[in-house]
Design a protein around this motif. Structure first.
Motif, short mmCIF file in Angstrom:
data_model
loop_
_atom_site.label_atom_id
_atom_site.label_comp_id
_atom_site.label_asym_id
_atom_site.label_seq_id
_atom_site.Cartn_x
_atom_site.Cartn_y
_atom_site.Cartn_z
N UNK A 164 39.90 41.34 40.56
CA UNK A 164 40.22 40.21 39.68
C UNK A 164 39.78 40.50 38.24
N UNK A 165 38.64 41.14 38.06
CA UNK A 165 38.17 41.48 36.71
C UNK A 165 39.10 42.48 36.05
N UNK A 166 39.57 43.47 36.80
CA UNK A 166 40.49 44.47 36.25
C UNK A 166 41.81 43.82 35.82
N UNK A 167 42.26 42.83 36.57
CA UNK A 167 43.48 42.10 36.18
C UNK A 167 43.21 41.24 34.95
N UNK A 168 42.11 40.48 34.97
CA UNK A 168 41.80 39.54 33.89
C UNK A 168 41.49 40.25 32.58
N UNK A 169 40.88 41.42 32.66
CA UNK A 169 40.48 42.13 31.45
C UNK A 169 41.65 42.81 30.75
N UNK A 170 42.78 42.88 31.43
CA UNK A 170 43.94 43.54 30.86
C UNK A 170 44.05 45.01 31.25
N UNK A 229 54.90 43.04 36.66
CA UNK A 229 53.96 42.04 36.17
C UNK A 229 52.66 42.15 36.95
N UNK A 230 51.57 41.82 36.30
CA UNK A 230 50.27 41.78 36.97
C UNK A 230 50.24 40.54 37.85
N UNK A 231 49.79 40.69 39.08
CA UNK A 231 49.73 39.56 40.01
C UNK A 231 48.84 38.44 39.45
N UNK A 232 49.19 37.20 39.75
CA UNK A 232 48.34 36.10 39.29
C UNK A 232 46.96 36.15 39.95
N UNK A 233 46.04 35.43 39.36
CA UNK A 233 44.68 35.38 39.90
C UNK A 233 44.70 34.88 41.35
N UNK A 234 43.84 35.47 42.15
CA UNK A 234 43.72 35.05 43.55
C UNK A 234 43.03 33.69 43.59
N UNK A 235 43.35 32.87 44.59
CA UNK A 235 42.67 31.58 44.70
C UNK A 235 41.18 31.77 44.98
N UNK A 236 40.37 30.89 44.45
CA UNK A 236 38.93 30.94 44.68
C UNK A 236 38.62 30.60 46.13
N UNK A 237 37.62 31.28 46.73
CA UNK A 237 37.26 30.94 48.11
C UNK A 237 36.69 29.53 48.19
N UNK A 238 36.91 28.89 49.30
CA UNK A 238 36.44 27.51 49.49
C UNK A 238 35.15 27.52 50.28
#
Length: 56
Positions: free
Chosen positions: A26-32, A47-56
């Motif tokens: 997730x950090x590698x995706x978010x950081x660009x 396209x870069x995949x959207x952020x994964x859902x947060x665990x519940x």
């Protein structure tokens, strides 16, 4: 475009290691980093995949 790639670790490493890997991805995706890598390698239409859902 879909580029089917994956990262994994053995389940025996436990949930903490799985969470570290998921956080890293997730950090590698978010950081660009992923988007930059696609651009550097001339990959068009992906396209870069959207952020994964947060665990519940």
């Amino acid at each position: 475009m879909v580029i089917q790639q994956a990262m994994s670790i053995p389940a025996a490493r436990g949930t903490a290691a799985q969470e570290v890997l998921a956080s890293f991805v997730e950090e590698m995706k978010a950081s660009g980093f992923v988007a930059d890598a696609l651009e550097r390698h001339g990959i068009e239409g992906a396209l870069v995949a959207p952020a994964a859902p947060l665990p519940v």
